[in-house]
Scaffold this motif. Structure first.
Motif, PDB file in Angstrom:
ATOM      1  N   ASN A  31      20.206  58.088 -20.324  1.00  0.00           N
ATOM      2  CA  ASN A  31      20.812  59.371 -20.711  1.00  0.00           C
ATOM      3  C   ASN A  31      20.771  59.607 -22.217  1.00  0.00           C
ATOM      4  O   ASN A  31      21.339  60.597 -22.698  1.00  0.00           O
ATOM      5  CB  ASN A  31      22.266  59.425 -20.216  1.00  0.00           C
ATOM      6  CG  ASN A  31      22.371  59.404 -18.702  1.00  0.00           C
ATOM      7  OD1 ASN A  31      21.521  59.968 -18.010  1.00  0.00           O
ATOM      8  ND2 ASN A  31      23.384  58.743 -18.176  1.00  0.00           N
ATOM      9  N   ASP A  32      20.103  58.734 -22.956  1.00  0.00           N
ATOM     10  CA  ASP A  32      20.091  58.820 -24.415  1.00  0.00           C
ATOM     11  C   ASP A  32      18.825  59.465 -24.983  1.00  0.00           C
ATOM     12  O   ASP A  32      18.464  59.230 -26.136  1.00  0.00           O
ATOM     13  CB  ASP A  32      20.251  57.425 -25.026  1.00  0.00           C
ATOM     14  CG  ASP A  32      21.669  56.908 -24.898  1.00  0.00           C
ATOM     15  OD1 ASP A  32      22.514  57.603 -24.306  1.00  0.00           O
ATOM     16  OD2 ASP A  32      21.934  55.789 -25.376  1.00  0.00           O
ATOM     17  N   TYR A  33      18.164  60.273 -24.189  1.00  0.00           N
ATOM     18  CA  TYR A  33      16.899  60.857 -24.621  1.00  0.00           C
ATOM     19  C   TYR A  33      16.952  62.383 -24.719  1.00  0.00           C
ATOM     20  O   TYR A  33      15.931  63.057 -24.638  1.00  0.00           O
ATOM     21  CB  TYR A  33      15.771  60.414 -23.686  1.00  0.00           C
ATOM     22  CG  TYR A  33      15.515  58.929 -23.755  1.00  0.00           C
ATOM     23  CD1 TYR A  33      14.702  58.381 -24.739  1.00  0.00           C
ATOM     24  CD2 TYR A  33      16.112  58.053 -22.848  1.00  0.00           C
ATOM     25  CE1 TYR A  33      14.479  57.019 -24.812  1.00  0.00           C
ATOM     26  CE2 TYR A  33      15.902  56.686 -22.922  1.00  0.00           C
ATOM     27  CZ  TYR A  33      15.078  56.170 -23.904  1.00  0.00           C
ATOM     28  OH  TYR A  33      14.861  54.813 -23.982  1.00  0.00           O
ATOM     29  N   GLY A  34      18.147  62.902 -24.913  1.00  0.00           N
ATOM     30  CA  GLY A  34      18.298  64.340 -25.060  1.00  0.00           C
ATOM     31  C   GLY A  34      17.863  64.816 -26.434  1.00  0.00           C
ATOM     32  O   GLY A  34      17.497  64.029 -27.312  1.00  0.00           O
ATOM     33  N   ALA A  35      17.888  66.137 -26.636  1.00  0.00           N
ATOM     34  CA  ALA A  35      17.523  66.724 -27.926  1.00  0.00           C
ATOM     35  C   ALA A  35      18.465  66.205 -29.012  1.00  0.00           C
ATOM     36  O   ALA A  35      19.656  66.006 -28.773  1.00  0.00           O
ATOM     37  CB  ALA A  35      17.581  68.241 -27.848  1.00  0.00           C
ATOM     38  N   ARG A  45      14.086  67.100 -26.356  1.00  0.00           N
ATOM     39  CA  ARG A  45      14.426  66.174 -25.277  1.00  0.00           C
ATOM     40  C   ARG A  45      13.159  65.530 -24.754  1.00  0.00           C
ATOM     41  O   ARG A  45      12.118  66.179 -24.599  1.00  0.00           O
ATOM     42  CB  ARG A  45      15.125  66.930 -24.150  1.00  0.00           C
ATOM     43  CG  ARG A  45      15.390  66.073 -22.909  1.00  0.00           C
ATOM     44  CD  ARG A  45      15.916  66.874 -21.735  1.00  0.00           C
ATOM     45  NE  ARG A  45      16.084  66.034 -20.569  1.00  0.00           N
ATOM     46  CZ  ARG A  45      15.117  65.783 -19.687  1.00  0.00           C
ATOM     47  NH1 ARG A  45      13.925  66.333 -19.824  1.00  0.00           N
ATOM     48  NH2 ARG A  45      15.355  64.997 -18.640  1.00  0.00           N
ATOM     49  N   GLN A 187      13.638  58.757 -30.020  1.00  0.00           N
ATOM     50  CA  GLN A 187      15.051  58.413 -29.837  1.00  0.00           C
ATOM     51  C   GLN A 187      15.263  56.896 -29.860  1.00  0.00           C
ATOM     52  O   GLN A 187      16.325  56.413 -30.263  1.00  0.00           O
ATOM     53  CB  GLN A 187      15.581  59.020 -28.532  1.00  0.00           C
ATOM     54  CG  GLN A 187      15.937  60.496 -28.623  1.00  0.00           C
ATOM     55  CD  GLN A 187      14.748  61.430 -28.482  1.00  0.00           C
ATOM     56  OE1 GLN A 187      13.608  61.048 -28.727  1.00  0.00           O
ATOM     57  NE2 GLN A 187      15.005  62.668 -28.064  1.00  0.00           N
TER      58      GLN A 187
END
Length: 205
Positions: A31-35, A45, A187
């Motif tokens: 879940n740590d790959y958002g914009a 993202r 990221q």
């Protein structure tokens, strides 16, 4: 009763798999790959659902005699490990050098740069003359091949010319496509950059 217990266990297992939060023996950070807005740049993202799960950043069991803070690069399996305490490590998916550009050995992180300038080596310009326009350096930015961060690798002979760096090409992770540098998703390189210290030992297997 046995069937009911089995159904509950199966449901819990399926729920854990869908959540993307943890696996047996590891914690996965899918879940740590958002914009991300970083230093004025808007990193998009990453469609992490298209990246094989083993290459998502995760904390795993890792048996090594190297001290915490060491970086170990497994070029065969396309993993980079940041060694932690108590037999654990943060594992990142990576892209590595293509055929003819592979290397292995020991180095150390001599410099760290946020949003670095990229200057193609002369040998690369000879192979790809269209890169001559960047002979004095390509400005930082979303299209820069070094991405959001770079860790510069040196050995006893000085600058090796190799970097651990970010890349906008998330779909190259898990593949051998570079000219010898080790690339991570942007990221992920930001996360590694914040953990790794100047002077850190780097072992490329």
């Amino acid at each position: 009763m046995r069937m009911k217990s089995f159904a509950i266990v199966a449901a819990l297992t399926l729920s854990a798999a869908i959540s993307g939060c943890s696996t047996i023996g590891s914690q996965i950070f899918s879940n740590d790959y958002g914009a991300v807005t970083d230093a004025g740049y808007q990193l998009p993202r990453i469609p992490i659902e298209k990246v094989p799960r083993q290459f998502h950043r995760q904390e795993v069991d890792y048996d090594t005699k190297e001290k915490p803070g060491t970086i170990i690069v497994d070029t065969q399996n396309k993993f980079l490990y940041f060694v932690e305490d108590d037999g654990r490590a943060i594992r990142y998916g990576i892209g590595v050098g293509r055929e003819g550009f592979e290397w292995h050995g020991t180095a150390h992180v001599a410099l760290k740069r946020e949003w670095p300038t990229w200057t193609p080596p002369r040998e690369m310009v000879k192979r790809q003359p269209e890169l001559a326009k960047f002979a004095n350096g390509m400005d930082p930015g979303l299209k820069n091949p070094l991405g959001a961060r770079a860790l510069y690798l040196f050995n006893k002979g000085g600058d090796m010319g190799y970097r651990l760096h970010g890349s906008p090409e998330w779909n190259s992770i898990g593949k051998a496509m570079s000219s010898g540098c080790i690339r991570l998703m942007n990221q992920d390189i930001i996360d590694l950059y914040d953990r790794a210290e100047v002077g850190a030992k780097v072992i490329v297997l």
